[in-house]
Scaffold this motif. Structure first.
Motif, PDB file in Angstrom:
ATOM      1  N   ALA A  59       0.994  -1.109  -0.050  1.00 31.90           N
ATOM      2  CA  ALA A  59       0.080  -0.074   0.047  1.00 31.90           C
ATOM      3  C   ALA A  59       0.884   1.229   0.024  1.00 31.90           C
ATOM      4  O   ALA A  59       0.537   2.185  -0.615  1.00 31.90           O
ATOM      5  CB  ALA A  59      -1.003  -0.002   1.374  1.00 31.90           C
ATOM      6  N   ASP A  83       0.718   4.101  -2.700  1.00 35.64           N
ATOM      7  CA  ASP A  83       0.621   5.546  -2.697  1.00 35.64           C
ATOM      8  C   ASP A  83       1.403   6.177  -3.101  1.00 35.64           C
ATOM      9  O   ASP A  83       1.233   7.501  -4.037  1.00 35.64           O
ATOM     10  CB  ASP A  83       0.380   5.604  -1.180  1.00 35.64           C
ATOM     11  CG  ASP A  83      -0.739   5.237  -0.489  1.00 35.64           C
ATOM     12  OD1 ASP A  83      -1.691   5.005  -1.293  1.00 35.64           O
ATOM     13  OD2 ASP A  83      -0.946   4.796   0.772  1.00 35.64           O
ATOM     14  N   ASP A 141      -4.015   7.805  -7.013  1.00 33.21           N
ATOM     15  CA  ASP A 141      -4.503   7.312  -5.594  1.00 33.21           C
ATOM     16  C   ASP A 141      -3.966   5.896  -5.427  1.00 33.21           C
ATOM     17  O   ASP A 141      -4.368   5.043  -6.237  1.00 33.21           O
ATOM     18  CB  ASP A 141      -5.907   7.717  -5.395  1.00 33.21           C
ATOM     19  CG  ASP A 141      -6.248   7.469  -3.999  1.00 33.21           C
ATOM     20  OD1 ASP A 141      -5.539   6.662  -3.366  1.00 33.21           O
ATOM     21  OD2 ASP A 141      -7.243   7.999  -3.448  1.00 33.21           O
ATOM     22  N   GLN A 158      -5.126   3.886  -3.456  1.00 36.65           N
ATOM     23  CA  GLN A 158      -6.326   2.909  -3.369  1.00 36.65           C
ATOM     24  C   GLN A 158      -6.650   2.295  -4.525  1.00 36.65           C
ATOM     25  O   GLN A 158      -7.338   1.155  -4.532  1.00 36.65           O
ATOM     26  CB  GLN A 158      -7.340   3.844  -2.609  1.00 36.65           C
ATOM     27  CG  GLN A 158      -8.497   3.103  -2.107  1.00 36.65           C
ATOM     28  CD  GLN A 158      -8.225   2.096  -1.220  1.00 36.65           C
ATOM     29  OE1 GLN A 158      -7.423   2.376  -0.272  1.00 36.65           O
ATOM     30  NE2 GLN A 158      -8.643   0.824  -1.176  1.00 36.65           N
ATOM     31  N   SER A 159      -6.420   2.923  -5.797  1.00 38.32           N
ATOM     32  CA  SER A 159      -6.873   2.329  -6.964  1.00 38.32           C
ATOM     33  C   SER A 159      -6.146   1.063  -7.193  1.00 38.32           C
ATOM     34  O   SER A 159      -6.885   0.096  -7.955  1.00 38.32           O
ATOM     35  CB  SER A 159      -6.528   3.433  -8.223  1.00 38.32           C
ATOM     36  OG  SER A 159      -5.049   3.423  -8.358  1.00 38.32           O
ATOM     37  N   GLU A 174      -4.948  -0.844  -4.726  1.00 35.23           N
ATOM     38  CA  GLU A 174      -5.383  -1.583  -3.552  1.00 35.23           C
ATOM     39  C   GLU A 174      -6.621  -2.252  -3.868  1.00 35.23           C
ATOM     40  O   GLU A 174      -7.045  -3.490  -3.586  1.00 35.23           O
ATOM     41  CB  GLU A 174      -5.368  -1.056  -2.211  1.00 35.23           C
ATOM     42  CG  GLU A 174      -4.328  -0.547  -1.764  1.00 35.23           C
ATOM     43  CD  GLU A 174      -3.210  -1.566  -1.449  1.00 35.23           C
ATOM     44  OE1 GLU A 174      -3.918  -2.599  -0.377  1.00 35.23           O
ATOM     45  OE2 GLU A 174      -2.313  -1.579  -1.687  1.00 35.23           O
ATOM     46  N   ASP A 175      -7.627  -1.630  -4.652  1.00 38.60           N
ATOM     47  CA  ASP A 175      -8.842  -2.015  -4.915  1.00 38.60           C
ATOM     48  C   ASP A 175      -8.682  -3.153  -6.224  1.00 38.60           C
ATOM     49  O   ASP A 175     -10.053  -3.909  -6.309  1.00 38.60           O
ATOM     50  CB  ASP A 175      -9.603  -0.771  -5.770  1.00 38.60           C
ATOM     51  CG  ASP A 175     -10.153  -0.019  -4.710  1.00 38.60           C
ATOM     52  OD1 ASP A 175      -9.968  -0.177  -3.427  1.00 38.60           O
ATOM     53  OD2 ASP A 175     -10.420   1.246  -5.006  1.00 38.60           O
ATOM     54  N   THR A 222      -9.441  -8.236  -2.007  1.00 34.90           N
ATOM     55  CA  THR A 222     -10.565  -6.894  -1.850  1.00 34.90           C
ATOM     56  C   THR A 222     -11.592  -7.032  -2.895  1.00 34.90           C
ATOM     57  O   THR A 222     -12.825  -7.126  -2.517  1.00 34.90           O
ATOM     58  CB  THR A 222      -9.637  -5.633  -2.240  1.00 34.90           C
ATOM     59  OG1 THR A 222      -8.620  -5.485  -1.418  1.00 34.90           O
ATOM     60  CG2 THR A 222     -10.889  -4.363  -2.185  1.00 34.90           C
TER      61      THR A 222
END
Length: 255
Positions: free
Chosen positions: A51, A55, A64, A66-67, A69-70, A75
């Protein structure tokens, strides 16, 4: 208006999230959805990434972390479990085609090497160097050192040009996603497009369509100097065909 949404890759995940949260759009105006190479169940390529690194890298590009991580399989598995009912209702109201492509790039190293070597060491290069030597000799037949120096300089420059051209031709034998493709094919035994496994593109209730052989970039962009599987014309024609198919499904009486 009747709207058919066409998405690629993670755009499919964003569209799924948007549509299941807006049932008032189902059937009017959204009458169809073509999801190209969408990792609905994630990608193992994203799993080992951290992560913190995501980032740092993506924020440097204006994105981002998070894109990324998704896209992890764990997930996405949780997301798909939590939204089973809403996805089923969406697929009942809106015709969806989820399309995938696969390829195998395991032979690319040999192809690169042979193309590179043959592009440099060819009969044309030998003939050109021979011509250079003869021309220099005819100019100063008694000055052998000058003939050697001038011929060598010209030959080296010619070889540099050949190397540049050969490298470009050799790179064009390799697909952009060959390393990831080889990992998923050879280690994980997952047919894939270089980023997304075939089975990850399955969306419950959607028609699952096979695209012509190609990598993850094939439906959307040229990747010169890397290998391009599809031309612009093929890409456009296929997209139009899929839109027509999903519109045809929308015109049929509902079940």
């Amino acid at each position: 208006k009747r709207v058919v949404i066409v998405t690629h890759s993670k755009g499919g995940l964003d569209t799924l999230e948007a549509l299941i949260g807006a049932p008032e759009l189902w059937g009017k105006p959204v009458v169809g959805w073509v999801a190209l190479q969408a990792p609905f169940h994630g990608s193992p390529i994203a799993d080992p990434t951290s992560a913190a690194l995501n980032d740092m890298l993506l924020e440097a590009l204006g994105g981002d972390g998070q894109s990324a991580e998704d896209l992890k399989t764990e997930t996405r598995a949780a997301y798909m479990r939590e939204n089973v009912a809403r996805i089923a209702k969406l697929a009942e109201r809106v015709p969806i085609i989820s399309a995938y492509s696969t390829y195998e790039g395991s032979g690319s190293v040999a192809g690169f090497a042979s193309t590179y070597a043959s592009g440099i060491f060819n009969a044309g290069l030998v003939s050109e160097i021979t011509r250079i030597v003869f021309e220099n000799f005819e100019q100063t037949p008694r000055d052998v050192p000058r003939v050697i120096a001038a011929s060598t300089s010209a030959a080296v420059e010619l070889v540099h040009e050949e190397v540049a051209g050969a490298l470009g031709d050799a790179v064009a034998t390799i697909a952009m996603f060959d390393l990831a493709n080889a990992y998923m094919n050879g280690i994980l035994d997952l047919p894939n497009d270089g980023l997304v496994p075939r089975d990850s593109t399955r969306l419950p209730g959607a028609a699952h369509a096979a695209l012509p052989m190609g990598d993850h970039a094939s439906p959307i962009m040229d990747v010169d100097p890397f290998k391009n599987y599809w031309s612009v014309q093929e890409r456009n024609a296929l997209t139009v065909e899929l839109i027509g198919e999903v519109l045809g499904r929308a015109a049929r009486p509902s079940r």
